[in-house]
Design a protein around this motif. Structure first.
Motif, PDB file in Angstrom:
ATOM      1  N   ARG A 147       1.141  -1.216   0.195  1.00 53.66           N
ATOM      2  CA  ARG A 147      -0.168  -0.703  -0.100  1.00 53.66           C
ATOM      3  C   ARG A 147       1.153   1.053  -0.391  1.00 53.66           C
ATOM      4  N   ASP A 148       0.749   2.491  -0.740  1.00 50.66           N
ATOM      5  CA  ASP A 148       1.563   3.858  -0.549  1.00 50.66           C
ATOM      6  C   ASP A 148       1.042   3.802   0.949  1.00 50.66           C
ATOM      7  N   PRO A 149       2.657   4.550   1.631  1.00 47.74           N
ATOM      8  CA  PRO A 149       2.222   5.124   2.727  1.00 47.74           C
ATOM      9  C   PRO A 149       0.795   6.035   3.282  1.00 47.74           C
ATOM     10  N   GLY A 150       1.278   6.995   2.102  1.00 45.53           N
ATOM     11  CA  GLY A 150       0.522   8.513   2.708  1.00 45.53           C
ATOM     12  C   GLY A 150       1.193   8.804   3.683  1.00 45.53           C
ATOM     13  N   VAL A 151       2.145   8.851   4.073  1.00 44.55           N
ATOM     14  CA  VAL A 151       2.550   9.194   5.430  1.00 44.55           C
ATOM     15  C   VAL A 151       4.004  10.357   5.133  1.00 44.55           C
ATOM     16  N   SER A 152       4.160  11.637   4.920  1.00 46.37           N
ATOM     17  CA  SER A 152       5.260  12.805   4.037  1.00 46.37           C
ATOM     18  C   SER A 152       6.451  12.255   4.638  1.00 46.37           C
ATOM     19  N   GLN A 153       6.269  11.672   6.818  1.00 50.15           N
ATOM     20  CA  GLN A 153       7.610  11.082   6.938  1.00 50.15           C
ATOM     21  C   GLN A 153       8.412  10.661   6.386  1.00 50.15           C
ATOM     22  N   LEU A 159       9.053  -0.916  -6.144  1.00 50.18           N
ATOM     23  CA  LEU A 159       9.700  -2.224  -6.665  1.00 50.18           C
ATOM     24  C   LEU A 159       9.011  -3.439  -8.327  1.00 50.18           C
ATOM     25  N   GLY A 160       7.661  -2.958  -8.159  1.00 46.45           N
ATOM     26  CA  GLY A 160       7.447  -4.457  -9.092  1.00 46.45           C
ATOM     27  C   GLY A 160       5.904  -3.918  -9.123  1.00 46.45           C
ATOM     28  N   HIS A 161       5.463  -4.974 -10.073  1.00 49.38           N
ATOM     29  CA  HIS A 161       4.030  -5.399  -9.680  1.00 49.38           C
ATOM     30  C   HIS A 161       4.093  -6.579  -9.698  1.00 49.38           C
ATOM     31  N   GLU A 162       2.695  -7.344  -9.083  1.00 50.09           N
ATOM     32  CA  GLU A 162       1.988  -8.768  -8.809  1.00 50.09           C
ATOM     33  C   GLU A 162       0.925  -8.893  -9.391  1.00 50.09           C
ATOM     34  N   GLU A 163       0.123  -9.702  -9.719  1.00 52.92           N
ATOM     35  CA  GLU A 163      -0.972 -10.406 -10.386  1.00 52.92           C
ATOM     36  C   GLU A 163      -1.970 -10.564  -8.859  1.00 52.92           C
ATOM     37  N   ARG A 164      -2.869 -10.255  -9.278  1.00 48.35           N
ATOM     38  CA  ARG A 164      -3.654 -10.927  -7.942  1.00 48.35           C
ATOM     39  C   ARG A 164      -4.163 -12.138  -8.404  1.00 48.35           C
ATOM     40  N   VAL A 261       3.791  -3.592  -5.243  1.00 49.10           N
ATOM     41  CA  VAL A 261       5.024  -2.893  -4.055  1.00 49.10           C
ATOM     42  C   VAL A 261       6.500  -2.243  -4.003  1.00 49.10           C
ATOM     43  N   HIS A 262       6.224  -2.188  -2.320  1.00 51.08           N
ATOM     44  CA  HIS A 262       6.518  -1.300  -2.370  1.00 51.08           C
ATOM     45  C   HIS A 262       7.540  -1.401  -1.254  1.00 51.08           C
ATOM     46  N   LEU A 263       8.925  -0.546  -1.522  1.00 47.85           N
ATOM     47  CA  LEU A 263       9.709   0.442  -0.068  1.00 47.85           C
ATOM     48  C   LEU A 263       9.535   0.779   0.422  1.00 47.85           C
ATOM     49  N   ILE A 264       9.696   1.243   1.724  1.00 45.30           N
ATOM     50  CA  ILE A 264       9.473   2.140   2.602  1.00 45.30           C
ATOM     51  C   ILE A 264      10.618   2.515   3.126  1.00 45.30           C
ATOM     52  N   TRP A 265      11.055   3.933   3.653  1.00 40.83           N
ATOM     53  CA  TRP A 265      12.343   4.501   4.489  1.00 40.83           C
ATOM     54  C   TRP A 265      12.209   5.768   5.258  1.00 40.83           C
ATOM     55  N   TRP A 266      12.569   6.661   6.312  1.00 41.13           N
ATOM     56  CA  TRP A 266      12.091   7.680   6.715  1.00 41.13           C
ATOM     57  C   TRP A 266      12.648   8.464   5.528  1.00 41.13           C
TER      58      TRP A 266
END
Length: 289
Positions: A147-153, A159-164, A261-266
């Motif tokens: 999910r898109d984190p939707g947090v400014s920090q 990274l890529g996309h996956e089928e359902r 698929v997302h990778l998130i970090w500070w």
């Protein structure tokens, strides 16, 4: 004397004289001048308020106070070196959080490729069934989410996309098909993982809409509800790759939108190895696109 008056350069010069025996040899070892070594040792003695070295003669010797100080000086120097390694070392363990499925079928491939490129460094996936998959709890330096984190920090990279995939009880009538469409969910009860899942009611048009939803929390509870015949599910193909549950089968949903698929970090504290990790994972996803 307070520790803030001590300089690591002063300690280094003092220990070099102790180890090398003379100011001249200490300067050679430190690749500096004898005057610089003498100045730093003098500054340390002034900060501590005691004489540490006996000058005169061919070899410099420790005073009584110097013998007491030298062990502490070595310990401080080692601690400072450890602090630098902790801040700058790109080796060791790289911890990637995930709520479920990690990178699916790509997980082991990415780990092997990381190890090949970084001998001595281990890419470890750590599980945390929270919204940000362990990042905000401090158990991971980056995290995989769907999910898109939707947090400014927080910053993120796709990274890529996956089928359902459909997840079905083995005895369900739809389990006999090789693949499904979104319209096949019409009138069915669908399990929704409200904690970290990727399935939401707005994926269906009004004509395709399931008859009802069963809220669960976490992948294990989601699979248990499906295996018991209480619901069917819609998930990323990573779930099918990473989880096997008696009584549950997975089928491709041909017309479902893919999962990003997302990778998130500070945002203010990106790890030094971030760009390369993103590149390795993207390359792996691209090979199976």
């Amino acid at each position: 004397m307070p520790p803030t008056d001590l300089s690591l350069r002063d300690l280094r010069s003092f220990l070099a004289v102790v180890d090398e025996g003379t100011f001249t040899d200490a300067a050679i070892a430190l690749r500096t001048t004898q005057a610089s070594v003498s100045r730093h040792v003098g500054a340390l003695e002034q900060a501590l308020g005691v004489r540490l070295l006996q000058r005169g003669g061919r070899v410099v010797t420790l005073t009584v106070a110097g013998r007491r100080v030298v062990a502490y000086a070595r310990r401080l120097q080692d601690e400072a070196a450890g602090l630098v390694r902790a801040a700058q070392d790109e080796g060791g363990e790289v911890r990637v959080g995930f709520a479920w499925a990690a990178l699916g079928m790509h997980t082991a491939t990415v780990q092997r490729e990381w190890a090949r490129r970084h001998p001595g460094s281990e890419l470890t996936f750590v599980n945390s069934t929270t919204r940000f998959a362990g990042l905000t709890e401090g158990i991971a330096e980056v995290a995989v989410v769907r999910r898109d984190p939707g947090v400014s920090q927080l910053a993120s990279a796709v990274l890529g996309h996956e089928e359902r995939m459909a997840a079905l009880p083995v005895e369900h009538e739809l389990a006999r098909r090789r693949s499904l469409r979104m319209a096949d969910y019409a009138g069915q009860t669908v399990a929704l993982d409200v904690a970290t899942g990727t399935t939401t009611p707005d994926l269906w048009t009004p004509q395709q809409a399931p008859g009802s939803y069963r809220e669960v929390r976490g992948t294990d509870e989601w699979l248990t509800a499906i295996a018991a015949g209480r619901a069917i599910g819609l998930t990323s193909q990573a779930t099918a790759a990473q989880y096997s549950r008696t009584g549950v089968v997975f089928r491709r949903v041909r017309d479902a939108p893919t999962v990003a698929v997302h990778l998130i970090w500070w945002r203010q504290d990106p790890p030094a190895w971030l760009d390369e990790l993103v590149a390795v994972i993207r390359e792996t996803y691209a090979r199976t696109a």
